[in-house]
Design a protein around this motif. Sequence first.
Motif, PDB file in Angstrom:
ATOM      1  N   HIS A 217     -42.702  -5.663-117.595  1.00 58.01           N
ATOM      2  CA  HIS A 217     -42.606  -6.391-116.329  1.00 58.01           C
ATOM      3  C   HIS A 217     -43.972  -7.026-116.082  1.00 58.01           C
ATOM      4  O   HIS A 217     -44.983  -6.325-115.992  1.00 58.01           O
ATOM      5  CB  HIS A 217     -42.237  -5.433-115.194  1.00 58.01           C
ATOM      6  N   TYR A 218     -44.001  -8.358-115.984  1.00 58.18           N
ATOM      7  CA  TYR A 218     -45.268  -9.072-115.817  1.00 58.18           C
ATOM      8  C   TYR A 218     -45.630  -9.212-114.347  1.00 58.18           C
ATOM      9  O   TYR A 218     -44.767  -9.400-113.488  1.00 58.18           O
ATOM     10  CB  TYR A 218     -45.195 -10.440-116.490  1.00 58.18           C
ATOM     11  N   LEU A 230     -36.003 -13.375-114.648  1.00 59.45           N
ATOM     12  CA  LEU A 230     -35.750 -13.826-116.012  1.00 59.45           C
ATOM     13  C   LEU A 230     -36.040 -12.697-116.991  1.00 59.45           C
ATOM     14  O   LEU A 230     -37.093 -12.064-116.933  1.00 59.45           O
ATOM     15  CB  LEU A 230     -36.648 -15.028-116.340  1.00 59.45           C
ATOM     16  N   ILE A 232     -36.265 -11.960-121.098  1.00 59.32           N
ATOM     17  CA  ILE A 232     -36.359 -12.644-122.395  1.00 59.32           C
ATOM     18  C   ILE A 232     -36.072 -11.661-123.523  1.00 59.32           C
ATOM     19  O   ILE A 232     -36.637 -10.566-123.571  1.00 59.32           O
ATOM     20  CB  ILE A 232     -37.750 -13.260-122.595  1.00 59.32           C
ATOM     21  N   VAL A 252     -45.002 -17.049-121.588  1.00 59.20           N
ATOM     22  CA  VAL A 252     -44.938 -15.989-120.590  1.00 59.20           C
ATOM     23  C   VAL A 252     -45.868 -16.301-119.418  1.00 59.20           C
ATOM     24  O   VAL A 252     -45.473 -16.272-118.239  1.00 59.20           O
ATOM     25  CB  VAL A 252     -45.302 -14.630-121.225  1.00 59.20           C
ATOM     26  N   CYS A 255     -44.624 -19.215-117.342  1.00 57.45           N
ATOM     27  CA  CYS A 255     -43.507 -18.848-116.460  1.00 57.45           C
ATOM     28  C   CYS A 255     -44.004 -18.126-115.213  1.00 57.45           C
ATOM     29  O   CYS A 255     -43.580 -18.420-114.088  1.00 57.45           O
ATOM     30  CB  CYS A 255     -42.515 -17.964-117.212  1.00 57.45           C
ATOM     31  N   VAL A 256     -44.896 -17.165-115.413  1.00 54.49           N
ATOM     32  CA  VAL A 256     -45.424 -16.412-114.281  1.00 54.49           C
ATOM     33  C   VAL A 256     -46.171 -17.343-113.323  1.00 54.49           C
ATOM     34  O   VAL A 256     -46.035 -17.241-112.100  1.00 54.49           O
ATOM     35  CB  VAL A 256     -46.338 -15.275-114.787  1.00 54.49           C
ATOM     36  N   ILE A 260     -41.944 -17.248-111.594  1.00 51.78           N
ATOM     37  CA  ILE A 260     -40.779 -16.560-112.155  1.00 51.78           C
ATOM     38  C   ILE A 260     -41.077 -15.070-112.271  1.00 51.78           C
ATOM     39  O   ILE A 260     -42.120 -14.677-112.801  1.00 51.78           O
ATOM     40  CB  ILE A 260     -40.409 -17.133-113.536  1.00 51.78           C
ATOM     41  N   SER A 261     -40.170 -14.237-111.768  1.00 54.11           N
ATOM     42  CA  SER A 261     -40.244 -12.791-112.005  1.00 54.11           C
ATOM     43  C   SER A 261     -39.793 -12.544-113.432  1.00 54.11           C
ATOM     44  O   SER A 261     -38.621 -12.712-113.765  1.00 54.11           O
ATOM     45  CB  SER A 261     -39.327 -12.037-111.040  1.00 54.11           C
ATOM     46  N   LEU A 262     -40.721 -12.148-114.265  1.00 52.81           N
ATOM     47  CA  LEU A 262     -40.472 -12.171-115.706  1.00 52.81           C
ATOM     48  C   LEU A 262     -40.494 -10.782-116.329  1.00 52.81           C
ATOM     49  O   LEU A 262     -41.406  -9.987-116.081  1.00 52.81           O
ATOM     50  CB  LEU A 262     -41.522 -13.050-116.391  1.00 52.81           C
ATOM     51  N   MET A 264     -39.844  -8.921-120.295  1.00 51.53           N
ATOM     52  CA  MET A 264     -39.792  -9.179-121.735  1.00 51.53           C
ATOM     53  C   MET A 264     -39.361  -7.924-122.473  1.00 51.53           C
ATOM     54  O   MET A 264     -39.889  -6.826-122.234  1.00 51.53           O
ATOM     55  CB  MET A 264     -41.173  -9.606-122.245  1.00 51.53           C
TER      56      MET A 264
END
Length: 576
Positions: A217-218, A230, A232, A252, A255-256, A260-262, A264
């Motif tokens: 979780h970023y 999102l 991935i 990545v 996107c952040v 975007i709640s990203l 992976m």
Amino acid sequence: MTTDTPTAAFPTLEDWQHWTLVMGRAQQMLLEAWADSWKSGEPAPGLKLPPAPDPMAMMTAGAEAWSKGLAAWGQMLGGIQQAGSQKDKRFAAPEWRDHPVYDTIRQTYLAISDQMMKSVDEADGLDEEARQRLRFVTKGVIDAMSPSNFALTNPEVLKATLESRGENLLNGLRHMLDDMRAGQLSQVPKGAYEVGRNLATTPGKVIHETPLYQLIHYAPVTETVLETPLVIFPPWINRYYILDLTPEKSFVRWCVENGISLFMVSWKSADESVRDITLDDYVLRGQVDAIDTVRDLLGVEAVNVIGYCVAGTTLAATLALLAARGEADKVASATFFTAQVDFSEAGDLKLFLGPETMALLDQLSADTGLIDGRIMAATFNQLRGRDLLWNYVVNNYLLGKEPPPFDLLHWNGDVTNLPAGWHRDYLVSLYQENKLVEPGGIIVDGTPIDLTKIATPLYIQAGREDHIAPPQSVWKLMDHVPGDKRFVLAGSGHIAGVVNPPSAGKYQHWINEGEPKSLEEFIEGAREVKGSWWPDWLAWLRRRNPKEVPATGARVPGEGKLKPIEDAPGRYVRTR
């Protein structure tokens, strides 16, 4: 002998002493390598050195012999014309044109290469599959036999040998022995890159872990983020950080930075604990599990998902499974990076699926149930042998240089092991038998898969020069899945076509706002847009799910019900 015009000259006593020392040092290096191999129990490098020659006379004689041999080939192939106007970076050095012997070698080799490839295209009695196989093999032979690949017929190597008095060859031998010990050709300098130091550095936490994958979780950097997160899914045949390379190339990070709640997925490099996993595991205990984990963590009904390459193939199966179970609303949209579902035109990789290859894979994995990732890396390198193999043979072994640092090639060599049974089933069921596009041809957890039942909005990206997932193959996803779809054709190939940040200002992409029925119609009516396709994708994503929420609470790694296990990039990406 001058460095500009190689001619035979009688060696002095000092020359003989020096070259004897060079050969002695080379022999010492080989003996040390053999000794190391005896200690480790590994087979010794099978190299034999000839007696010390007169290096200058040998170099000139070798070049002239090669030139005469090429001329004989030209006569045998029908007196072909020389091709001096061709551009080829293998022959970029001025010596290839300034010296008559090497100019003749270069022109004749290029002309013969053209003639051989033309002969394959004009050969009678071949079906297209056999012609494609012959074309690939012929190209491989041509690339391997390039005069640039041999010390005696490469003027750059001869010049370096004379100027360094053989140190380049000793350095090259050292590089070759190191690579033999590692079982892998070096494409970047050792120590140039390290995951967590200058690769995969986007801040985040591992907040979920299974025997198959870790979920990263970023950390958000904007005050608000898109409500729909999102997730991935990168290919498990490579490390996830192809999408999180150096900061300026990181999808990545981009996107952040764009709210975007990203999340992976970082797949585990296969070991004996997961040697028996199947498609069901990657779909259910991989993709579906990650989707449900994120939905539950953030309290949202649906997530956006991305599937890259083979993970995109299984993502199509996941979407079809969810549709069959009445759970399609768990996914708000799906993006496919260079992913195939119909393998009828899957490109050159299909050439590696003959019975001999399958038998070799079975043999190599018989004891462990695993396929060494270096085998897959070698296979992909062969698809672009001129750039990914022979270029480094010349640079590393003949010129004795360190390869230049390149983050993408470090990733390319950072291999993962594969479960042999699942990998074989993937090749047979999908590449050979093309079952995924047959309704009911694939069964996941007892449920027949039918791609025509997918109603999820799709964004489909293909690379114009992709040699792994050709654009005509990626397009077929448009034919098999109904509903709302957007297709974008990006410049470059399987990696550079995807990893192309807007800040780089490189390449281009094509869009077509009409309703083309084929890739040919798409191209015919497409509009070229300079630069990265990432902004087009982001605009598409925002149109579908525009609502934003504060980047607080569970949107911050570790602040929700799932506590941090460790910092990104996590353990799994570092295990081999």
